[in-house]
Scaffold this active site. Structure first.
Site, PDB file in Angstrom:
ATOM      1  N   CYS A   1      -4.073  -8.177   2.735  1.00 14.67           N
ATOM      2  CA  CYS A   1      -4.583  -8.297   2.481  1.00 14.67           C
ATOM      3  C   CYS A   1      -6.369  -8.196   4.220  1.00 14.67           C
ATOM      4  CB  CYS A   1      -5.666 -10.404   3.017  1.00 14.67           C
ATOM      5  SG  CYS A   1      -3.944 -11.105   2.294  1.00 14.67           S
TER       6      CYS A   1
ATOM      7  N   TRP B   1      -4.838 -10.586  -1.243  1.00  7.51           N
ATOM      8  CA  TRP B   1      -4.180 -10.377  -2.863  1.00  7.51           C
ATOM      9  C   TRP B   1      -3.139 -11.531  -2.001  1.00  7.51           C
ATOM     10  CZ3 TRP B   1       1.473  -9.504  -1.993  1.00  7.51           C
ATOM     11  CH2 TRP B   1       1.681  -9.044  -3.211  1.00  7.51           C
TER      12      TRP B   1
ATOM     13  N   GLU C   1       8.090   9.956  -9.474  1.00  8.73           N
ATOM     14  CA  GLU C   1       6.444   9.964  -9.196  1.00  8.73           C
ATOM     15  C   GLU C   1       5.436   9.854 -10.274  1.00  8.73           C
ATOM     16  OE1 GLU C   1       3.557   9.601  -6.614  1.00  8.73           O
ATOM     17  OE2 GLU C   1       5.377   8.583  -6.611  1.00  8.73           O
TER      18      GLU C   1
ATOM     19  N   LYS D   1       3.514   6.763 -11.414  1.00  5.44           N
ATOM     20  CA  LYS D   1       1.547   6.734 -11.371  1.00  5.44           C
ATOM     21  C   LYS D   1       1.149   6.506 -12.356  1.00  5.44           C
ATOM     22  CE  LYS D   1       0.577   7.413  -7.641  1.00  5.44           C
ATOM     23  NZ  LYS D   1       1.593   7.329  -6.526  1.00  5.44           N
TER      24      LYS D   1
ATOM     25  N   HIS E   1      23.466  10.296 -20.499  1.00  2.00           N
ATOM     26  CA  HIS E   1      24.159   8.842 -20.765  1.00  2.00           C
ATOM     27  C   HIS E   1      23.046   7.424 -20.411  1.00  2.00           C
ATOM     28  CE1 HIS E   1      26.634  11.296 -18.451  1.00  2.00           C
ATOM     29  NE2 HIS E   1      26.319  12.018 -18.279  1.00  2.00           N
TER      30      HIS E   1
ATOM     31  N   LYS F   1      -3.324  -1.294  -1.065  1.00  2.00           N
ATOM     32  CA  LYS F   1      -2.598  -0.049  -0.586  1.00  2.00           C
ATOM     33  C   LYS F   1      -1.686  -0.756   0.328  1.00  2.00           C
ATOM     34  CE  LYS F   1      -3.364   4.058  -0.154  1.00  2.00           C
ATOM     35  NZ  LYS F   1      -3.244   4.979  -1.587  1.00  2.00           N
TER      36      LYS F   1
END
Length: 615
Positions: free
Chosen positions: A2, A75, A488, A492, A511, A610
């Site tokens: 937070c 949060w 990555e 995103k 596979h 974040k």
């Protein structure tokens, strides 16, 4: 997780707190609240939603004058995001107000005891328990607020950064931290309190960062006093001069912070190696490495610990360290490493990677590694952060503030730092020839120019995004150095567009994931001409024969993949080990444009924050 903002001084607190909360929304944005003291009463306003919702609501329901104020953007952990569970919380008497970042793990038994003592609770939060515990201690022993906070915090288990105000003691705010960051800005006859320095950089360049298990009494017209929570001993405050400026935390004409940060990458990569990389002289100088070179060269293995995007940077580093320096590398999720009783030797080097330097799981893993005698090296972006203080040595990435929740420039600057470390170790160990060492230094030096060229693929990425914005699944494939880039890229996309995406080593497609491929499945294949190009071409042919829609990232001038793919994005040529710094750029742009076209909140994706300062 937070965001906390507080002010005490001679200015109107309301605009300072609201503006500060907007800058901290990257830390949480499902609810927000503010409390002001006007010299007589506490004025409280809070709401589900963003700080803009709070601003609209508070301007209607409370008078906004007062030179003392505290605000919070949340949060959610305990209790769903709603008006009641939003911070600040008041004690039963209405005298105390608190804002809190973190988790009180033993709040349930504390709450039961307080209920037995006659306290009532309006919210589902652990924070309301804490403020009433402080009030109970205060009343029971007739204590001043600071002493009551100290005694109460010695009874709680968990993590916290808190600000507490008592309207019966209206010239002070009591703050404390354990595991969650807290900075105090020192102005002329005024103090600022925040989770990081961004809310107050235009008012003062002087800040104190509280250490774990420290508390401070912030008082008007009196010197700041910092004490240890456990033993009440005084601590000499260390005042730091802030390095950031206001321009760095504003959008600068871009629609979103994420796009600004994508386009900052040529400059921040250069800033990251500036003063460290001397290609003409054939040197890499990094103080944290030079001072501990024996630890690295004698290491039996390197263990990299990280979370999320930083973990992907660690995976790229695994390839680079093993190829250049010939040291065995393991890459671990910090959250798993800390709980599985890992085997750690005093000859191991642990590299901990975190953009914020406050990631709770990574911090806990660092402490575990230190307890077992390992040397711990930190790679982070935020000067003065917890990881920079907990590690034995380290290197900053110099990316500047990253406000967008989905990391972009953090990833490329982390790879830049880790590449320099690997090259320096290779030089020390003699595992690279002089010619190869110099070639890689020169390659890294010109990477910013190539990243700038890769950014010119923006229009192509936007065009492809318009075709696939309504897709429900994506598959990302890469090999070697670009397998982590596939992970990555998928992360995103799912983070900001809410499209399910998976990253895989291209050879692993057969596979399992190949069963998913049909004409509805977009497959992003990272296929630069360096590395395992022929093998990737074979993988593309397997996708083509099953009608998958192929989006290929290729080296400029490629013809073989172009003939097979449905859509092609070209990037400049580079050495295989440097290619992740380029291949990731169009994937960032593609994710951004898909999210914008789907009308998602690019900078503040749902359910995310974040700086993850809770487990």
């Amino acid at each position: 997780m937070c965001g906390i903002v507080g002010y005490i001084g001679h200015r109107e607190a309301y605009p300072i707190v609201i503006k500060g909360l907007k800058r901290l929304e990257y830390r949480g944005y499902d609810s927000a609240g503010i409390v002001l003291y006007d010299g007589k009463d506490l004025k409280l306003s809070k709401t589900k939603g963003k700080v803009s919702d709070l601003e609209e609501k508070s301007s209607k329901e409370i008078s906004t004058n007062g030179t003392i104020g505290m605000g919070h953007t949340r949060w959610a952990t305990h209790g769903v995001p709603n008006d009641v569970n939003s911070h600040p919380h008041l004690s039963n008497s209405g005298n105390l107000a608190i804002i809190h970042n973190g988790i009180i793990e033993n709040y349930e038994p504390l709450k039961k005891e307080l209920i037995n003592r006659g306290y009532t609770f309006k919210s589902d939060t652990d924070t309301e328990v804490l403020v009433n515990l402080i009030e109970d201690v205060q009343k029971k022993d007739n204590l001043k607020l600071g002493k009551a906070v100290q005694i109460a915090l010695n009874q709680v288990i968990g993590a916290y950064a808190i600000c507490v105000f008592d309207k019966q003691k209206p010239d002070e705010i009591v703050v404390a931290r354990l595991g969650s960051p807290l900075a105090i800005g020192i102005g002329k006859d005024e103090f600022f309190i925040a989770s990081d320095a961004t809310p107050f950089i235009e008012y003062t360049s002087n800040a104190i960062y509280l250490e774990d298990e420290e508390m401070a009494i912030v008082r008007l017209n009196k010197p700041l006093k910092i004490r240890k929570i456990k033993d009440d001993s005084l601590v000499d405050p260390y005042i730091q001069e802030l390095q950031m400026n206001l321009e760095q935390i504003e959008k600068g004409g871009y629609d979103h912070f994420m796009m600004k940060e994508i386009y900052e990458q040529p400059n921040v990569i250069k800033d990251t190696y500036r003063g460290r990389l001397h290609a003409n002289e054939g040197l890499i100088r990094m103080a944290g490495i030079e001072d501990n070179i024996d630890k690295f060269t004698n290491a039996k293995r390197i263990v990299i610990i990280a979370c999320g995007t930083s973990w992907h940077a660690g995976l790229v580093a695994e390839y680079i360290f093993e190829e250049f320096a010939r040291i065995p590398v393991e890459v671990e999720y910090a959250s798993e490493f800390r709980y599985r009783n890992p085997i750690i030797d005093k000859d191991d080097v642990i590299i901990a990677i975190s953009q914020s330097g406050e990631t709770a799981d990574t911090l806990a893993a660092i402490k575990l590694a230190k307890e077992k005698g390992a040397f711990v090296f930190g790679v982070c972006n935020v000067v003065g952060s917890s990881i920079s203080r907990e590690t034995h040595a380290g290197a900053y990435t110099h990316a500047g503030p990253e406000i967008g929740v989905a990391s972009t420039k953090a990833f490329t600057t982390q790879i830049t730092v880790l590449t320099m470390i690997a090259l320096r170790l290779a030089k020390a160990k003699g595992t690279l020839s002089n010619s190869d060492f110099h070639r890689y230094l020169q390659e890294l030096e010109i990477i910013p120019e190539k990243v700038a060229e890769a950014l010119k693929t923006n229009d192509k990425a936007k065009e492809i995004a318009s075709v696939f914005k309504d897709a429900t699944n994506f598959l990302y494939l890469g090999r070697g150095y670009n397998f982590p880039v596939a992970l990555e890229g998928a992360l995103k996309l799912k983070e900001i567009s809410y499209i399910h995406a998976e990253g895989y080593p291209a050879a692993e497609m057969k596979h399992g994931p190949i069963a998913l491929i049909d004409e509805q499945m977009p497959v992003v294949v990272i296929a630069p001409k360096q590395g395992h190009y022929d093998k990737v071409v074979s993988n593309i042919q397997e996708i083509k024969s099953r009608s998958g829609k192929i989006i290929a990232i290729v080296t400029k001038g490629d013809t073989q993949v172009r003939d097979l793919a449905d859509y092609v994005i070209e990037i400049p040529d580079a050495a295989d080990a440097m290619s992740p710094l380029l291949t990731t750029i169009p994937l960032q742009l593609l994710s951004y444009h898909i999210a914008v076209m789907r009308e998602c909140n690019v900078d503040q994706p749902r359910n995310l924050a974040k700086s993850v300062t809770v487990e």
